[in-house]
Design a protein around this motif. Sequence first.
Motif, mmCIF file in Angstrom:
data_model
loop_
_atom_site.group_PDB
_atom_site.id
_atom_site.type_symbol
_atom_site.label_atom_id
_atom_site.label_comp_id
_atom_site.label_asym_id
_atom_site.label_seq_id
_atom_site.Cartn_x
_atom_site.Cartn_y
_atom_site.Cartn_z
ATOM 1 N N ARG A 1 0.831 -1.214 0.000
ATOM 2 C CA ARG A 1 0.000 0.000 0.000
ATOM 3 C C ARG A 1 0.861 1.258 0.000
ATOM 4 N NH1 ARG A 1 -5.314 -0.643 3.913
ATOM 5 N NH2 ARG A 1 -6.116 -2.585 3.036
ATOM 6 N N ASN A 2 1.899 1.246 0.828
ATOM 7 C CA ASN A 2 2.720 2.452 0.934
ATOM 8 C C ASN A 2 3.642 2.632 -0.262
ATOM 9 O OD1 ASN A 2 2.267 3.998 3.541
ATOM 10 N ND2 ASN A 2 2.309 1.877 4.272
ATOM 11 N N ALA A 3 4.060 1.538 -0.884
ATOM 12 C CA ALA A 3 4.816 1.682 -2.128
ATOM 13 C C ALA A 3 3.966 2.396 -3.175
ATOM 14 C CB ALA A 3 5.256 0.311 -2.636
ATOM 15 N N TRP A 4 2.700 2.009 -3.268
ATOM 16 C CA TRP A 4 1.822 2.663 -4.236
ATOM 17 C C TRP A 4 1.506 4.100 -3.824
ATOM 18 C CZ3 TRP A 4 1.031 1.188 -8.984
ATOM 19 C CH2 TRP A 4 1.210 -0.147 -9.320
ATOM 20 N N ARG A 5 1.401 4.369 -2.513
ATOM 21 C CA ARG A 5 1.200 5.759 -2.073
ATOM 22 C C ARG A 5 2.373 6.629 -2.520
ATOM 23 N NH1 ARG A 5 -0.801 3.432 3.067
ATOM 24 N NH2 ARG A 5 -3.049 3.806 3.150
ATOM 25 N N VAL A 6 3.572 6.159 -2.264
ATOM 26 C CA VAL A 6 4.754 6.921 -2.672
ATOM 27 C C VAL A 6 4.764 7.084 -4.194
ATOM 28 C CG1 VAL A 6 7.282 6.859 -2.792
ATOM 29 C CG2 VAL A 6 6.112 6.287 -0.649
ATOM 30 N N HIS A 7 4.405 6.038 -4.903
ATOM 31 C CA HIS A 7 4.344 6.099 -6.372
ATOM 32 C C HIS A 7 3.417 7.214 -6.836
ATOM 33 C CE1 HIS A 7 2.667 4.849 -10.327
ATOM 34 N NE2 HIS A 7 3.924 4.495 -10.569
ATOM 35 N N GLN A 8 2.356 7.460 -6.096
ATOM 36 C CA GLN A 8 1.384 8.503 -6.448
ATOM 37 C C GLN A 8 1.726 9.857 -5.837
ATOM 38 O OE1 GLN A 8 -1.069 7.987 -8.644
ATOM 39 N NE2 GLN A 8 -0.271 5.902 -8.863
ATOM 40 N N GLY A 9 2.861 9.952 -5.134
ATOM 41 C CA GLY A 9 3.262 11.227 -4.545
ATOM 42 C C GLY A 9 2.640 11.501 -3.195
ATOM 43 N N LEU B 1 17.289 12.896 -2.356
ATOM 44 C CA LEU B 1 15.910 12.476 -2.104
ATOM 45 C C LEU B 1 15.057 12.601 -3.362
ATOM 46 C CD1 LEU B 1 15.356 14.027 1.447
ATOM 47 C CD2 LEU B 1 15.939 11.664 0.848
ATOM 48 N N ARG B 2 14.541 11.456 -3.804
ATOM 49 C CA ARG B 2 13.672 11.366 -4.974
ATOM 50 C C ARG B 2 12.582 10.340 -4.676
ATOM 51 N NH1 ARG B 2 16.762 14.836 -5.957
ATOM 52 N NH2 ARG B 2 17.926 15.320 -7.880
ATOM 53 N N ARG B 3 11.467 10.490 -5.379
ATOM 54 C CA ARG B 3 10.361 9.557 -5.185
ATOM 55 C C ARG B 3 10.772 8.135 -5.547
ATOM 56 N NH1 ARG B 3 4.870 11.050 -8.152
ATOM 57 N NH2 ARG B 3 5.307 12.958 -6.971
ATOM 58 N N ASN B 4 11.497 7.965 -6.669
ATOM 59 C CA ASN B 4 11.867 6.604 -7.066
ATOM 60 C C ASN B 4 12.890 5.984 -6.110
ATOM 61 O OD1 ASN B 4 14.053 8.160 -7.889
ATOM 62 N ND2 ASN B 4 14.094 7.371 -9.986
ATOM 63 N N LEU B 5 13.654 6.833 -5.411
ATOM 64 C CA LEU B 5 14.601 6.325 -4.417
ATOM 65 C C LEU B 5 13.844 5.707 -3.239
ATOM 66 C CD1 LEU B 5 17.859 6.618 -3.854
ATOM 67 C CD2 LEU B 5 17.047 8.156 -2.073
ATOM 68 N N VAL C 1 8.838 12.309 -1.537
ATOM 69 C CA VAL C 1 7.626 11.957 -2.286
ATOM 70 C C VAL C 1 7.216 13.053 -3.256
ATOM 71 C CG1 VAL C 1 6.799 10.439 -0.450
ATOM 72 C CG2 VAL C 1 6.062 12.827 -0.487
ATOM 73 N N SER C 2 7.635 14.292 -3.003
ATOM 74 C CA SER C 2 7.217 15.391 -3.884
ATOM 75 C C SER C 2 8.185 15.621 -5.036
ATOM 76 C CB SER C 2 7.071 16.690 -3.075
ATOM 77 O OG SER C 2 8.315 17.078 -2.515
ATOM 78 N N THR C 3 9.377 15.019 -4.963
ATOM 79 C CA THR C 3 10.364 15.205 -6.025
ATOM 80 C C THR C 3 10.220 14.053 -7.002
ATOM 81 O OG1 THR C 3 11.840 16.232 -4.405
ATOM 82 C CG2 THR C 3 12.802 15.622 -6.521
#
Length: 712
Positions: A488-496, A663-667, A692-694
């Motif tokens: 769930r949290n991987a997908w949350r981060v994926h969506q920013g 710090l990057r979202r994909n990281l 999450v915002s980058t």
Amino acid sequence: MASPPVERIEAELVGFTFQAPDGGFGVARLRLEAGAEVIAVGPLAHATAGQHLLLSGRWTDHPAYGRRFKAEQVLIDDPRTERGLERYLAGGAVKGLGPEFARRVVAAFGTRTLDIIESEPHRLLEVEGIGQKRLALIRENWETDRASRAVFASLRGLGVGQALANRIVEKYGKDALSVVTRQPYRLAAEVRGVGFRTADQIARQAGLPMDDPERAEAALLHVLREAEGSQGHSFLPEDELLGRAARLDVPPPAAADALATLLGRGLLHAEDVAPGTPRPIWDTQSLLAERFVAERLLQLAAAPRPAALTSADPGALGLTLNADQQAAVEAALTHGVCVVTGGPGTGKTTIVRVLLAAAARRKEAWLLAAPTGRAARRLAEATGHDGRTLHRLLEWNPRLGRFTRDRGQPLEADGVLVDEASMLDLRLMASLLDALPDGCRLVLVGDADQLPSVGAGQVLADLLAAGTIPVATLREVYRQAADSGIVRNAWRVHQGELPTSSDRDEGARPDFFVLPREDAADALSTVLKVVTQNLPRRGFDPHTEVQVLTPMHSGPLGTVALNEALQAALVPDGARGPRGLRVGDRVLQTRNDYDLDIFNGDTGRVVAVDGGLTIDFEGRTLTLPPDSQDDLEPAWAMSIHKSQGSEYPAVVVVLHRSHRIMLRRNLLYTAITRARRFCVVIGDAGALRTAVSTHAADRRYTRLAERLTVPA
């Protein structure tokens, strides 16, 4: 507040808790002349245990590690005590004298030992166990190493270590000193561990002028290699290449002349582009690799092999496919090249199992591979089929310095499937395609939202962007996976979106937690508590099942600091060996070593330190020679980039404002998806928000997608 005064201390080097592979920064244990042990940090990683050091610097108080001497200048002398001599010789300073003979020789000759070896080597026969054969070996190696000692003496003031000096002598033999003093920029191109800045230091010492044309040429080559190696660019635009060279004090006219020379010699290549657009400047081999990858992929994609999926294929495995999965298997079976991509919990492994079942029914031979050893083992465990690293699949030949499998000796396969394809760099992809026989199908499986490859290029992303290679995207998350807080949290981060602890996430399994810590010292204390207390109470062995991940190597919460603290907590009584490693330490291989058959990203555990370092690489035990020990680093904590392709039962992710530039979202997404059963994120809220915002990853210069869209 005034800085502490500069002081000078003399001490014997006992050993290291960290050594940078380039012989630069180190964290060392020193024994003062009065007998007390202290910790020193600074440019001393090139020294050898047992040597006498004269250090200039300042005493500092670290919030986590206490009082340490921060060295600014380091001078190295021969060992001055019998204990130092024994440690120095036992560490491999003189080949033919291991730990036991080092003890005997020092017992016989005391502090005159090195003088005896140099001037009266026949007296070594007085030592029990040393006969004519061993004496001949010692004398031969001592004479052979004389050139190395001369080079080392020349480089000592520049902070270059013995291991690097050995590599220089191994490369150039009797001409080593001549090359170092007259053609130092050759070192940057030809010797592992020497970069432009080190070669430039040597050149200044040798008296070469700043406007030497070789300096400008070396600077351009360095800039391009650095752009490939550390930033993943396949090329640089001409203006950016020259601009980066200017930051190395290469004036624009000199850089332009150097570029013209390198283009004329064929070392670099410039491509024609539309007027007004800076020319792409390539390392010639990288350009040939990208052109070949595009050409070969289009050839394979244009050769469909119709083979419809039957209901018996998934049924034989007791599986039911959703529409996306059904389309993915059909695409893999009916196209020469296919990409299967999807996030966590979407069933990529199921696709692989069904595809292999379908291939078996058709009596087709398929090979499975992945870029890293851990990814290959995980692929094998998930499918029940043999999985190999790409280097082993392509049969690297260390003697020839190339892969055995190529167009002249291709793989015997109807299909090749590569997992964790986001890690594929340009040159490895070219080698793989060169080894595929005509008519062989290629399936690349990966998560396009993870970090790109460490090497140059972004192969998976370019294939997806091109639109000319069939792509099957898995979007539906399995119900079982959808209940996981990790997924769930991987997908949350994926969506920013910010990740949420499982105790605040209705319906989620309690397998994901966020522990906010604003202060770096508090975060470090929490990491130690989670690893050594909380996770063991949940059934995770901190020595084998817990992995700490962080974005950077330096800083208060980088891998260096975290490994130092975790080592002290997890193996406090382990016997110390080379590079400060202890028995029981977890270690990471940082370079492909084809002679030993260990590769960048392989992990192991130190099982013995007597006579060197003996490592258990997940069931294969090796005693590493001194030169290979430089390629190891502690792995209780590792960078998120190094964790690509791996999964761990429990992951502790550390994020802090000190990591801001990384710090990057994909990281963060990559870090979370490394966890199989449990994940904890420790850090400050600002760092999480930044991550999450980058969304936009650092741009990589590549033309692969363009070449795939418009065939060259």
